[in-house]
Design a protein around this motif. Sequence first.
Motif, short mmCIF file in Angstrom:
data_model
loop_
_atom_site.label_atom_id
_atom_site.label_comp_id
_atom_site.label_asym_id
_atom_site.label_seq_id
_atom_site.Cartn_x
_atom_site.Cartn_y
_atom_site.Cartn_z
N SER A 225 -5.56 -42.90 -18.71
CA SER A 225 -5.57 -42.50 -17.22
C SER A 225 -6.33 -43.37 -16.37
O SER A 225 -5.90 -43.82 -15.23
N GLN A 226 -7.51 -43.68 -17.01
CA GLN A 226 -8.27 -44.39 -16.28
C GLN A 226 -8.12 -46.02 -16.34
O GLN A 226 -8.69 -46.64 -15.37
N TYR A 227 -7.47 -46.19 -17.21
CA TYR A 227 -7.15 -47.62 -17.38
C TYR A 227 -5.81 -48.21 -16.95
O TYR A 227 -5.44 -49.21 -16.58
N CYS A 228 -4.87 -47.03 -16.67
CA CYS A 228 -3.42 -47.30 -16.28
C CYS A 228 -3.10 -46.39 -14.79
O CYS A 228 -3.53 -45.30 -14.90
N ASP A 229 -2.28 -46.86 -14.04
CA ASP A 229 -1.69 -46.22 -13.22
C ASP A 229 -0.43 -45.64 -13.32
O ASP A 229 -0.19 -44.64 -12.70
N VAL A 230 0.18 -45.88 -14.18
CA VAL A 230 1.59 -45.23 -14.99
C VAL A 230 1.35 -45.51 -16.28
O VAL A 230 0.97 -46.54 -16.87
N ILE A 231 1.92 -44.24 -16.97
CA ILE A 231 1.88 -44.43 -18.53
C ILE A 231 3.20 -44.15 -18.99
O ILE A 231 3.82 -43.18 -18.42
N ALA A 232 3.85 -44.86 -19.81
CA ALA A 232 5.14 -44.75 -20.39
C ALA A 232 4.87 -44.55 -21.84
O ALA A 232 4.04 -45.19 -22.57
N VAL A 233 5.55 -43.31 -22.36
CA VAL A 233 5.39 -43.08 -23.59
C VAL A 233 6.66 -42.95 -24.55
O VAL A 233 7.66 -42.22 -23.87
N ARG A 234 6.82 -43.36 -25.77
CA ARG A 234 7.73 -43.21 -26.68
C ARG A 234 7.38 -42.39 -27.85
O ARG A 234 6.33 -42.64 -28.74
N ALA A 235 8.03 -41.34 -28.13
CA ALA A 235 7.66 -40.33 -29.26
C ALA A 235 8.82 -39.70 -29.84
O ALA A 235 9.41 -38.85 -29.05
N PHE A 236 9.12 -40.18 -31.02
CA PHE A 236 10.66 -39.35 -31.36
C PHE A 236 10.22 -38.06 -32.04
O PHE A 236 9.29 -37.56 -32.48
N PRO A 237 11.61 -37.43 -32.28
CA PRO A 237 11.41 -35.97 -32.57
C PRO A 237 10.90 -36.05 -34.39
O PRO A 237 11.04 -37.27 -34.85
N GLU B 200 9.03 -30.74 -26.69
CA GLU B 200 8.59 -32.04 -26.26
C GLU B 200 6.99 -32.05 -26.38
O GLU B 200 6.43 -32.39 -25.27
N GLN B 201 6.18 -31.59 -27.43
CA GLN B 201 5.12 -31.40 -27.53
C GLN B 201 4.35 -32.81 -27.13
O GLN B 201 3.25 -32.70 -26.31
N VAL B 202 4.67 -34.10 -27.51
CA VAL B 202 3.94 -35.29 -27.23
C VAL B 202 4.04 -35.71 -25.77
O VAL B 202 3.11 -35.86 -25.07
N LEU B 203 5.42 -35.73 -25.27
CA LEU B 203 5.88 -36.07 -23.77
C LEU B 203 5.12 -35.27 -22.80
O LEU B 203 4.35 -35.52 -21.86
N ASN B 204 5.26 -33.98 -23.36
CA ASN B 204 4.86 -32.91 -22.21
C ASN B 204 3.25 -32.87 -22.39
O ASN B 204 2.47 -32.42 -21.46
N SER B 205 2.45 -33.16 -23.26
CA SER B 205 0.98 -33.09 -23.40
C SER B 205 0.70 -34.42 -22.58
O SER B 205 -0.34 -34.02 -21.85
N PHE B 206 1.11 -35.30 -22.60
CA PHE B 206 0.67 -36.73 -21.73
C PHE B 206 0.88 -36.06 -20.21
O PHE B 206 0.09 -36.44 -19.43
N ALA C 138 11.40 -36.57 -27.80
CA ALA C 138 12.42 -35.91 -28.86
C ALA C 138 13.73 -35.32 -28.53
O ALA C 138 14.66 -35.62 -29.36
N THR C 139 13.98 -35.22 -27.23
CA THR C 139 15.20 -34.67 -27.04
C THR C 139 15.98 -35.61 -25.92
O THR C 139 17.11 -35.31 -25.59
N GLY C 140 15.27 -36.69 -25.32
CA GLY C 140 16.05 -37.35 -24.15
C GLY C 140 15.73 -38.80 -24.26
O GLY C 140 14.44 -39.12 -24.75
N HIS C 141 16.36 -39.70 -23.58
CA HIS C 141 16.19 -41.21 -23.65
C HIS C 141 16.93 -41.44 -22.17
O HIS C 141 17.72 -42.11 -21.83
#
Length: 312
Positions: free
Chosen positions: A101-113, A124-130, A144-147
């Motif tokens: 978060s200190q390096y980026c103004d927006v973070i985009a994440v791809r993490a499959f189930p 949605e452990q990974v996405l929700n943790s971010f 895990a559940t959405g695109h």
Amino acid sequence: MKHYTSINDIDNINSWIEEAKEIKANPLTNIEIGKNKTLGLLFFNSSLRTRLSTQKAALNLGMNPIVMNVSGDAWGIEFGDGTVMNGNTAEHIKEAAAVVSQYCDVIAVRAFPTLTDKEKDNSEQVLNSFVQFASVPIVNMESATGHPLQGLTDAITIAENTNKKKPKVVLSWAPHIKALPHAVGNSFVQAMQKMDVEFVIANPEGYDLNPEITKDTPIYHNQAEAFKDADFVYTKNWSSYESYGQNLGGNEDWVITKDKIGDAKFMHCLPVRRNVVVEDAVLDSESSLVIEQANNRTYAAQLVLKKILEDL
Ligand code: CP
């Protein structure tokens, strides 16, 4: 908009589609809005379209994209709370998300189930943790559940390719050699439920998607019946939700053929296995919208990033 994690973050899909079309007509109009802003793209899984189109979208907005293959190149990230980290994970998401978060103004994440642990995937452990531990907006590049970037793209593509007030759209399961996630199907269902279309789903017995997502959308277990009078046939494989993550085998006769879809437009998010999911005659025909869909990934991502940048 703070985060874009789900199709449910779209307040008015028709106005979003109109704005995406304007962006597509003049992609560099907002080249100043992202000046000196950094987009971090974190990939826990493979990608061609999402990786390139999201970077292209950022560049069209004047942003600086930086990309990391997290699974291959970063320290193993721990997501469990209170874990004694004496195993394979070397860094906790609390530090990782705060640092990025200190390096980026927006973070985009791809993490499959996992496709083995339904409860964990639905959480949605990974996405929700971010979302929880980062201090900047998060964009879902397929979780895990959405695109939802794909779902928005598909809505734009359908709107561009019909003159009908209420076209008939069919989401059809098709065979595959592997067990695949439900994310694309789920987000397509959610996008179509927001649009003014006659929408039905076709899949074999045992492959109904999560009923909390399909809600009252009609589900056919007879493909020919579902395809009757279809204007668009959107095809995707997904593993069983009921027998969670399983490829139940068989159903090869659900392959998409020219004979089956007639004059309907063919859609698929790609990548697609030719002559397993859909025959060459469909993909190589005028009816196929798959390349146009992939092009629209840029404008869907650009619209989402623009809305986030406007609220930074
Ligand atoms: N449709 C899609 O998300 O493609 P990639 O997996 O190549 O990004």
